[in-house]
Design a protein around this motif. Structure first.
Motif, PDB file in Angstrom:
ATOM      1  N   LYS A 123      16.670  41.300 -63.034  1.00  0.00           N
ATOM      2  CA  LYS A 123      17.197  41.869 -64.279  1.00  0.00           C
ATOM      3  C   LYS A 123      17.695  40.810 -65.260  1.00  0.00           C
ATOM      4  O   LYS A 123      17.884  41.090 -66.433  1.00  0.00           O
ATOM      5  CB  LYS A 123      18.291  42.892 -63.988  1.00  0.00           C
ATOM      6  CG  LYS A 123      19.539  42.334 -63.360  1.00  0.00           C
ATOM      7  CD  LYS A 123      20.516  43.473 -63.057  1.00  0.00           C
ATOM      8  CE  LYS A 123      21.707  43.001 -62.272  1.00  0.00           C
ATOM      9  NZ  LYS A 123      22.597  44.103 -61.916  1.00  0.00           N
ATOM     10  N   TYR A 124      17.870  39.586 -64.788  1.00  0.00           N
ATOM     11  CA  TYR A 124      18.339  38.506 -65.655  1.00  0.00           C
ATOM     12  C   TYR A 124      17.199  37.634 -66.189  1.00  0.00           C
ATOM     13  O   TYR A 124      17.432  36.739 -66.981  1.00  0.00           O
ATOM     14  CB  TYR A 124      19.332  37.615 -64.900  1.00  0.00           C
ATOM     15  CG  TYR A 124      20.492  38.398 -64.350  1.00  0.00           C
ATOM     16  CD1 TYR A 124      21.456  38.941 -65.200  1.00  0.00           C
ATOM     17  CD2 TYR A 124      20.622  38.622 -62.992  1.00  0.00           C
ATOM     18  CE1 TYR A 124      22.521  39.673 -64.700  1.00  0.00           C
ATOM     19  CE2 TYR A 124      21.683  39.349 -62.480  1.00  0.00           C
ATOM     20  CZ  TYR A 124      22.626  39.869 -63.343  1.00  0.00           C
ATOM     21  OH  TYR A 124      23.675  40.595 -62.830  1.00  0.00           O
ATOM     22  N   HIS A 125      15.986  37.896 -65.723  1.00  0.00           N
ATOM     23  CA  HIS A 125      14.834  37.098 -66.129  1.00  0.00           C
ATOM     24  C   HIS A 125      13.948  37.870 -67.083  1.00  0.00           C
ATOM     25  O   HIS A 125      13.813  39.087 -66.968  1.00  0.00           O
ATOM     26  CB  HIS A 125      14.010  36.702 -64.908  1.00  0.00           C
ATOM     27  CG  HIS A 125      14.663  35.670 -64.047  1.00  0.00           C
ATOM     28  ND1 HIS A 125      14.261  35.422 -62.763  1.00  0.00           N
ATOM     29  CD2 HIS A 125      15.673  34.796 -64.287  1.00  0.00           C
ATOM     30  CE1 HIS A 125      14.999  34.450 -62.252  1.00  0.00           C
ATOM     31  NE2 HIS A 125      15.867  34.062 -63.152  1.00  0.00           N
ATOM     32  N   GLY A 126      13.320  37.146 -67.975  1.00  0.00           N
ATOM     33  CA  GLY A 126      12.365  37.745 -68.883  1.00  0.00           C
ATOM     34  C   GLY A 126      11.052  38.042 -68.177  1.00  0.00           C
ATOM     35  O   GLY A 126      10.829  37.648 -67.031  1.00  0.00           O
TER      36      GLY A 126
ATOM     37  N   MET B  80       8.026  36.886 -68.457  1.00  0.00           N
ATOM     38  CA  MET B  80       7.210  35.753 -68.019  1.00  0.00           C
ATOM     39  C   MET B  80       7.739  35.161 -66.708  1.00  0.00           C
ATOM     40  O   MET B  80       6.972  34.898 -65.783  1.00  0.00           O
ATOM     41  CB  MET B  80       7.182  34.676 -69.099  1.00  0.00           C
ATOM     42  CG  MET B  80       6.293  33.524 -68.756  1.00  0.00           C
ATOM     43  SD  MET B  80       4.605  34.091 -68.609  1.00  0.00           S
ATOM     44  CE  MET B  80       3.814  32.945 -69.668  1.00  0.00           C
ATOM     45  N   LEU B  81       9.035  34.981 -66.602  1.00  0.00           N
ATOM     46  CA  LEU B  81       9.619  34.424 -65.385  1.00  0.00           C
ATOM     47  C   LEU B  81       9.483  35.404 -64.214  1.00  0.00           C
ATOM     48  O   LEU B  81       9.251  34.993 -63.075  1.00  0.00           O
ATOM     49  CB  LEU B  81      11.080  34.048 -65.612  1.00  0.00           C
ATOM     50  CG  LEU B  81      11.712  33.124 -64.582  1.00  0.00           C
ATOM     51  CD1 LEU B  81      10.875  31.883 -64.319  1.00  0.00           C
ATOM     52  CD2 LEU B  81      13.092  32.716 -65.044  1.00  0.00           C
ATOM     53  N   GLN B  82       9.582  36.690 -64.494  1.00  0.00           N
ATOM     54  CA  GLN B  82       9.381  37.695 -63.447  1.00  0.00           C
ATOM     55  C   GLN B  82       7.966  37.596 -62.885  1.00  0.00           C
ATOM     56  O   GLN B  82       7.764  37.613 -61.669  1.00  0.00           O
ATOM     57  CB  GLN B  82       9.615  39.100 -63.997  1.00  0.00           C
ATOM     58  CG  GLN B  82      11.054  39.404 -64.312  1.00  0.00           C
ATOM     59  CD  GLN B  82      11.240  40.777 -64.944  1.00  0.00           C
ATOM     60  OE1 GLN B  82      10.319  41.592 -64.994  1.00  0.00           O
ATOM     61  NE2 GLN B  82      12.435  41.033 -65.444  1.00  0.00           N
ATOM     62  N   LYS B  83       6.989  37.478 -63.760  1.00  0.00           N
ATOM     63  CA  LYS B  83       5.591  37.372 -63.324  1.00  0.00           C
ATOM     64  C   LYS B  83       5.367  36.061 -62.575  1.00  0.00           C
ATOM     65  O   LYS B  83       4.675  36.050 -61.555  1.00  0.00           O
ATOM     66  CB  LYS B  83       4.645  37.467 -64.520  1.00  0.00           C
ATOM     67  CG  LYS B  83       4.672  38.799 -65.214  1.00  0.00           C
ATOM     68  CD  LYS B  83       4.299  39.926 -64.272  1.00  0.00           C
ATOM     69  CE  LYS B  83       4.440  41.264 -64.947  1.00  0.00           C
ATOM     70  NZ  LYS B  83       4.498  42.368 -64.032  1.00  0.00           N
ATOM     71  N   LEU B  84       5.951  34.980 -63.058  1.00  0.00           N
ATOM     72  CA  LEU B  84       5.805  33.690 -62.397  1.00  0.00           C
ATOM     73  C   LEU B  84       6.378  33.733 -60.978  1.00  0.00           C
ATOM     74  O   LEU B  84       5.758  33.239 -60.034  1.00  0.00           O
ATOM     75  CB  LEU B  84       6.505  32.593 -63.212  1.00  0.00           C
ATOM     76  CG  LEU B  84       6.436  31.177 -62.642  1.00  0.00           C
ATOM     77  CD1 LEU B  84       4.993  30.707 -62.591  1.00  0.00           C
ATOM     78  CD2 LEU B  84       7.267  30.241 -63.488  1.00  0.00           C
ATOM     79  N   PHE B  85       7.533  34.343 -60.816  1.00  0.00           N
ATOM     80  CA  PHE B  85       8.127  34.459 -59.486  1.00  0.00           C
ATOM     81  C   PHE B  85       7.218  35.267 -58.562  1.00  0.00           C
ATOM     82  O   PHE B  85       6.930  34.867 -57.434  1.00  0.00           O
ATOM     83  CB  PHE B  85       9.516  35.098 -59.536  1.00  0.00           C
ATOM     84  CG  PHE B  85      10.187  35.114 -58.195  1.00  0.00           C
ATOM     85  CD1 PHE B  85      10.946  34.038 -57.766  1.00  0.00           C
ATOM     86  CD2 PHE B  85      10.032  36.202 -57.347  1.00  0.00           C
ATOM     87  CE1 PHE B  85      11.543  34.044 -56.512  1.00  0.00           C
ATOM     88  CE2 PHE B  85      10.637  36.210 -56.081  1.00  0.00           C
ATOM     89  CZ  PHE B  85      11.391  35.124 -55.672  1.00  0.00           C
ATOM     90  N   THR B  86       6.747  36.398 -59.045  1.00  0.00           N
ATOM     91  CA  THR B  86       5.892  37.269 -58.235  1.00  0.00           C
ATOM     92  C   THR B  86       4.612  36.550 -57.804  1.00  0.00           C
ATOM     93  O   THR B  86       4.236  36.615 -56.632  1.00  0.00           O
ATOM     94  CB  THR B  86       5.524  38.557 -59.024  1.00  0.00           C
ATOM     95  OG1 THR B  86       6.732  39.217 -59.391  1.00  0.00           O
ATOM     96  CG2 THR B  86       4.669  39.491 -58.197  1.00  0.00           C
ATOM     97  N   VAL B  87       3.979  35.859 -58.719  1.00  0.00           N
ATOM     98  CA  VAL B  87       2.745  35.132 -58.400  1.00  0.00           C
ATOM     99  C   VAL B  87       3.046  33.985 -57.443  1.00  0.00           C
ATOM    100  O   VAL B  87       2.289  33.732 -56.497  1.00  0.00           O
ATOM    101  CB  VAL B  87       2.078  34.607 -59.687  1.00  0.00           C
ATOM    102  CG1 VAL B  87       0.965  33.634 -59.371  1.00  0.00           C
ATOM    103  CG2 VAL B  87       1.546  35.778 -60.499  1.00  0.00           C
ATOM    104  N   SER B  88       4.155  33.294 -57.643  1.00  0.00           N
ATOM    105  CA  SER B  88       4.506  32.148 -56.801  1.00  0.00           C
ATOM    106  C   SER B  88       4.770  32.548 -55.364  1.00  0.00           C
ATOM    107  O   SER B  88       4.408  31.830 -54.439  1.00  0.00           O
ATOM    108  CB  SER B  88       5.738  31.443 -57.353  1.00  0.00           C
ATOM    109  OG  SER B  88       5.491  30.928 -58.627  1.00  0.00           O
ATOM    110  N   VAL B  89       5.431  33.684 -55.189  1.00  0.00           N
ATOM    111  CA  VAL B  89       5.751  34.129 -53.833  1.00  0.00           C
ATOM    112  C   VAL B  89       4.517  34.676 -53.176  1.00  0.00           C
ATOM    113  O   VAL B  89       4.262  34.494 -52.037  1.00  0.00           O
ATOM    114  CB  VAL B  89       6.882  35.194 -53.860  1.00  0.00           C
ATOM    115  CG1 VAL B  89       7.064  35.817 -52.490  1.00  0.00           C
ATOM    116  CG2 VAL B  89       8.166  34.574 -54.315  1.00  0.00           C
TER     117      VAL B  89
END
Length: 119
Positions: A105-108, A110-119
């Motif tokens: 909830k604190y991330h925009g 783009m960062l949400q998508k980056l985290f999801t793809v990275s994990v």
């Protein structure tokens, strides 16, 4: 490696370390004045006015708390035995749960998508 690639977790570690350094720098600037985190918060609230709490060591403390909550939820999820039955040696399920609860909830977007793809 059950934690996945270092590219995923090294930013988390760097973020936690960076926030600790920011808080420590304020403390080191005047240890007598900043004996506790509460002292730092009170002084920064007075000092920054309407910009507080989104500035200085206060902001670093908020992000540190969020990062630690992420770690708590991650470790609790692992301890509780939550896992992906198809990939039981990976902690993707645990990391995503922790991210959803503590940081998303604190991330925009783009960062949400980056985290999801990275994990």
């Amino acid at each position: 490696d059950c934690l996945g690639t270092p590219i995923v977790y090294s930013p988390v570690k760097a973020d936690l370390t960076g926030n600790i350094k920011k808080i420590r720098a304020v403390y080191d600037s005047n240890p007598a004045k900043f004996k506790t985190l509460q002292n730092i918060l009170e002084v920064e609230k007075e000092m920054h006015g309407s910009a507080w709490p989104k500035t200085g060591a206060t902001l670093a403390l908020m992000w540190l708390k969020r990062g630690l909550k992420f770690m708590l939820v991650l470790l609790q999820s692992i301890s509780d035995g939550e896992r992906d039955e198809e990939h039981p040696n990976l902690i993707r399920v645990n990391a995503m749960k922790a991210y959803e609860i503590a940081l998303k909830k604190y991330h925009g977007w783009m960062l949400q998508k980056l985290f999801t793809v990275s994990v």
